[in-house]
Design a protein around this motif. Structure first.
Motif, PDB file in Angstrom:
ATOM      1  N   ALA A   1      23.719  24.950  37.942  1.00 35.86           N
ATOM      2  CA  ALA A   1      22.281  25.216  37.911  1.00 35.86           C
ATOM      3  C   ALA A   1      21.841  25.290  36.447  1.00 35.86           C
ATOM      4  N   GLY A   2      20.985  24.369  36.049  1.00 35.17           N
ATOM      5  CA  GLY A   2      20.522  24.346  34.666  1.00 35.17           C
ATOM      6  C   GLY A   2      19.400  25.337  34.428  1.00 35.17           C
ATOM      7  N   ARG A   3      19.159  25.597  33.156  1.00 32.81           N
ATOM      8  CA  ARG A   3      17.995  26.390  32.708  1.00 32.81           C
ATOM      9  C   ARG A   3      17.479  25.724  31.440  1.00 32.81           C
ATOM     10  N   PHE A   4      16.449  26.249  30.871  1.00 38.23           N
ATOM     11  CA  PHE A   4      15.847  25.719  29.629  1.00 38.23           C
ATOM     12  C   PHE A   4      15.438  24.248  29.832  1.00 38.23           C
ATOM     13  N   GLU A   5      15.736  23.400  28.842  1.00 37.67           N
ATOM     14  CA  GLU A   5      15.385  21.979  28.982  1.00 37.67           C
ATOM     15  C   GLU A   5      16.419  21.213  29.795  1.00 37.67           C
ATOM     16  N   GLY A   6      17.522  21.868  30.098  1.00 38.52           N
ATOM     17  CA  GLY A   6      18.588  21.205  30.838  1.00 38.52           C
ATOM     18  C   GLY A   6      19.909  21.337  30.106  1.00 38.52           C
TER      19      GLY A   6
ATOM     20  N   VAL B   1      28.251  18.703  41.299  1.00 42.32           N
ATOM     21  CA  VAL B   1      26.818  18.403  41.301  1.00 42.32           C
ATOM     22  C   VAL B   1      26.124  19.111  40.145  1.00 42.32           C
ATOM     23  N   TYR B   2      25.208  18.386  39.489  1.00 42.26           N
ATOM     24  CA  TYR B   2      24.265  19.042  38.577  1.00 42.26           C
ATOM     25  C   TYR B   2      22.884  18.934  39.206  1.00 42.26           C
ATOM     26  N   LEU B   3      22.269  20.067  39.477  1.00 42.53           N
ATOM     27  CA  LEU B   3      20.936  20.082  40.071  1.00 42.53           C
ATOM     28  C   LEU B   3      19.932  19.712  38.996  1.00 42.53           C
ATOM     29  N   SER B   4      19.150  18.665  39.265  1.00 39.87           N
ATOM     30  CA  SER B   4      18.331  18.113  38.191  1.00 39.87           C
ATOM     31  C   SER B   4      17.136  17.351  38.760  1.00 39.87           C
ATOM     32  N   PRO B   5      15.951  17.547  38.190  1.00 38.48           N
ATOM     33  CA  PRO B   5      14.808  16.764  38.676  1.00 38.48           C
ATOM     34  C   PRO B   5      14.975  15.271  38.430  1.00 38.48           C
ATOM     35  N   ARG B   6      15.914  14.917  37.539  1.00 39.35           N
ATOM     36  CA  ARG B   6      16.184  13.503  37.269  1.00 39.35           C
ATOM     37  C   ARG B   6      17.102  12.879  38.302  1.00 39.35           C
TER      38      ARG B   6
ATOM     39  N   SER C   1      18.410  15.969  42.987  1.00 39.86           N
ATOM     40  CA  SER C   1      17.079  16.579  42.899  1.00 39.86           C
ATOM     41  C   SER C   1      16.647  17.042  44.277  1.00 39.86           C
ATOM     42  N   ILE C   2      15.911  18.163  44.326  1.00 40.70           N
ATOM     43  CA  ILE C   2      15.372  18.566  45.635  1.00 40.70           C
ATOM     44  C   ILE C   2      13.902  18.178  45.765  1.00 40.70           C
ATOM     45  N   GLY C   3      13.380  17.392  44.840  1.00 47.60           N
ATOM     46  CA  GLY C   3      12.011  16.905  44.992  1.00 47.60           C
ATOM     47  C   GLY C   3      11.380  16.593  43.654  1.00 47.60           C
ATOM     48  N   ASP C   4      10.270  15.893  43.718  1.00 50.17           N
ATOM     49  CA  ASP C   4       9.602  15.443  42.498  1.00 50.17           C
ATOM     50  C   ASP C   4       8.677  16.517  41.941  1.00 50.17           C
ATOM     51  N   TYR C   5       9.281  17.576  41.451  1.00 46.55           N
ATOM     52  CA  TYR C   5       8.568  18.656  40.774  1.00 46.55           C
ATOM     53  C   TYR C   5       9.618  19.356  39.929  1.00 46.55           C
ATOM     54  N   VAL C   6       9.169  20.152  38.957  1.00 47.67           N
ATOM     55  CA  VAL C   6      10.130  20.784  38.047  1.00 47.67           C
ATOM     56  C   VAL C   6      10.170  22.289  38.298  1.00 47.67           C
ATOM     57  N   LEU C   7      11.349  22.775  38.656  1.00 48.38           N
ATOM     58  CA  LEU C   7      11.592  24.207  38.812  1.00 48.38           C
ATOM     59  C   LEU C   7      11.992  24.787  37.465  1.00 48.38           C
ATOM     60  N   SER C   8      11.959  26.117  37.350  1.00 49.25           N
ATOM     61  CA  SER C   8      12.368  26.710  36.077  1.00 49.25           C
ATOM     62  C   SER C   8      13.882  26.822  35.967  1.00 49.25           C
ATOM     63  N   GLY C   9      14.578  26.634  37.065  1.00 51.77           N
ATOM     64  CA  GLY C   9      16.036  26.692  37.021  1.00 51.77           C
ATOM     65  C   GLY C   9      16.622  26.066  38.267  1.00 51.77           C
ATOM     66  N   GLY C  10      17.925  25.771  38.226  1.00 52.22           N
ATOM     67  CA  GLY C  10      18.562  25.085  39.345  1.00 52.22           C
ATOM     68  C   GLY C  10      18.964  25.987  40.496  1.00 52.22           C
ATOM     69  N   GLU C  11      18.780  27.303  40.331  1.00 52.11           N
ATOM     70  CA  GLU C  11      19.285  28.221  41.367  1.00 52.11           C
ATOM     71  C   GLU C  11      18.587  28.023  42.713  1.00 52.11           C
TER      72      GLU C  11
HETATM   73  N1  SAM Z   1      13.548  19.232  31.018  1.00 51.71           N
HETATM   74  C1  SAM Z   1      13.927  18.931  32.360  1.00 51.71           C
HETATM   75  C2  SAM Z   1      13.224  17.643  32.811  1.00 51.71           C
HETATM   76  O1  SAM Z   1      12.117  17.397  32.387  1.00 51.71           O
HETATM   77  O2  SAM Z   1      13.813  16.912  33.634  1.00 51.71           O
HETATM   78  C3  SAM Z   1      13.555  20.084  33.297  1.00 51.71           C
HETATM   79  C4  SAM Z   1      14.403  21.294  33.099  1.00 51.71           C
HETATM   80  S1  SAM Z   1      14.053  22.550  34.269  1.00 51.71           S
HETATM   81  C5  SAM Z   1      12.858  23.484  33.428  1.00 51.71           C
HETATM   82  C6  SAM Z   1      15.472  23.591  34.199  1.00 51.71           C
HETATM   83  C7  SAM Z   1      16.513  23.339  35.269  1.00 51.71           C
HETATM   84  O3  SAM Z   1      15.942  23.503  36.551  1.00 51.71           O
HETATM   85  C8  SAM Z   1      17.146  21.979  35.284  1.00 51.71           C
HETATM   86  O4  SAM Z   1      18.190  21.873  34.343  1.00 51.71           O
HETATM   87  C9  SAM Z   1      17.647  21.865  36.712  1.00 51.71           C
HETATM   88  O5  SAM Z   1      18.934  22.442  36.861  1.00 51.71           O
HETATM   89  C10 SAM Z   1      16.638  22.706  37.480  1.00 51.71           C
HETATM   90  N2  SAM Z   1      15.645  21.913  38.232  1.00 51.71           N
HETATM   91  C11 SAM Z   1      14.337  21.793  37.930  1.00 51.71           C
HETATM   92  N3  SAM Z   1      13.699  21.023  38.809  1.00 51.71           N
HETATM   93  C12 SAM Z   1      14.615  20.623  39.713  1.00 51.71           C
HETATM   94  C13 SAM Z   1      14.556  19.787  40.870  1.00 51.71           C
HETATM   95  N4  SAM Z   1      13.426  19.210  41.265  1.00 51.71           N
HETATM   96  N5  SAM Z   1      15.697  19.599  41.566  1.00 51.71           N
HETATM   97  C14 SAM Z   1      16.861  20.168  41.178  1.00 51.71           C
HETATM   98  N6  SAM Z   1      16.968  20.975  40.079  1.00 51.71           N
HETATM   99  C15 SAM Z   1      15.864  21.203  39.357  1.00 51.71           C
END
Ligand code: SAM
Length: 245
Positions: A123-128, A96-101, A143-153
């Motif tokens: 768990a991603g950081r930065f832009e992904g 799994v890659y945790l991702s808002p996408r 994704s765990i929801g329609d919002y952006v976290l600063s990291g996947g942890e």
């Molecule tokens: N640039 C990315 C975008 O717009 O989709 C956001 C990157 S976010 C700042 C950094 C990391 O947080 C992502 O790589 C992902 O692992 C994690 N993350 C952020 N929001 C998440 C979500 N809603 N669900 C799961 N992981 C999330």
């Protein structure tokens, strides 16, 4: 490799988290029912420090985005090496890659993860992360929801918590899973407990009636009304006969 929780009891559900911040684990997963289950060996946790696979003297893990733009992207070669090491240590976990996408996590997907051998989560950081890692390793974006976290942890903690409580032996017999939100494609009915009257608000009479059939009917109606008001999408899916839990 950071190996603090890597001892893997043969029958346990296993989690690997690839992260730049292994110190965030087990964190909240170390307390209450889920923490007790960790201590009992009902599940096991392994953190893999992505920094250990960094490049050069500074153990660099990220670089500027190809094509330009803001922020940094986690490098394919670094992540690839970390994933290879993780897979060698515990093959067969759901990748799994945790991702808002990603596809939004559902109770149905949680149940599938919990029924399997475990999950390997990046768990991603930065832009992904570099897209090639996702494709090469067949990572499922969650994704765990329609919002952006600063990291996947934090997302990883959510996934693990939701899965572990479904593992046999984690919840006591008194904890009913069957009637919980999403299990029948509905949100759960409201709960009440003592005192019988509080601040002028009484417990609904039906719940004190002792009539189990009426209580069940009332709860069902409440669950349907709540779901209709708050989550019409669940009602629509039920009508179509889809498994929307
Ligand atoms: N640039 C990315 C975008 O717009 O989709 C956001 C990157 S976010 C700042 C950094 C990391 O947080 C992502 O790589 C992902 O692992 C994690 N993350 C952020 N929001 C998440 C979500 N809603 N669900 C799961 N992981 C999330």
């Amino acid at each position: 490799m950071t190996d603090r929780y890597a001892t893997r009891p043969s029958a346990s559900w296993h989690v690997q988290v690839l992260t730049l911040f292994p110190e965030m684990f087990p964190g909240p997963l170390g307390v209450s029912l889920v923490g007790t289950a960790l201590d009992k060996g009902l599940w096991s946790l392994e953190t893999i420090d992505i920094r250990d696979f960094g490049i050069g003297r500074h153990k660099s893990v990220d670089d500027t985005p190809a094509g330009g733009g803001a922020g940094m992207v986690m490098r394919a070669d670094v992540l690839g090496a970390a994933i290879d090491a993780a897979r060698l240590n515990a093959p067969g976990l759901a990748p799994v890659y945790l991702s808002p996408r990603g596809r939004p996590l559902t109770q149905a997907r949680v149940r599938e993860f919990a029924d399997g051998p475990g999950v390997m989560m990046l768990a991603g950081r930065f832009e992904g992360v570099d897209q090639r890692v996702i494709e090469h390793h067949g990572l499922e974006e969650v994704s765990i929801g329609d919002y952006v976290l600063s990291g996947g942890e934090l997302a990883a903690l959510v996934v693990v918590d939701a899965c572990v409580r479904l593992i046999d032996g984690v919840l006591g017999a008194k904890d009913s899973l069957g009637e919980e939100s999403f299990e029948a494609g509905l949100l759960e009915y409201p709960h009440y407990t003592r005192p019988r009257e509080w601040e002028g608000h009484a417990i609904p009479d039906v719940l004190l009636s002792g009539d189990h059939r009426r209580i069940a009917d009332w709860r069902r109606q409440q669950a349907e009304a709540l779901t209709r008001a708050r989550r019409p999408d669940l009602i629509a899916n039920r009508a179509k006969g889809e498994n929307n839990d």
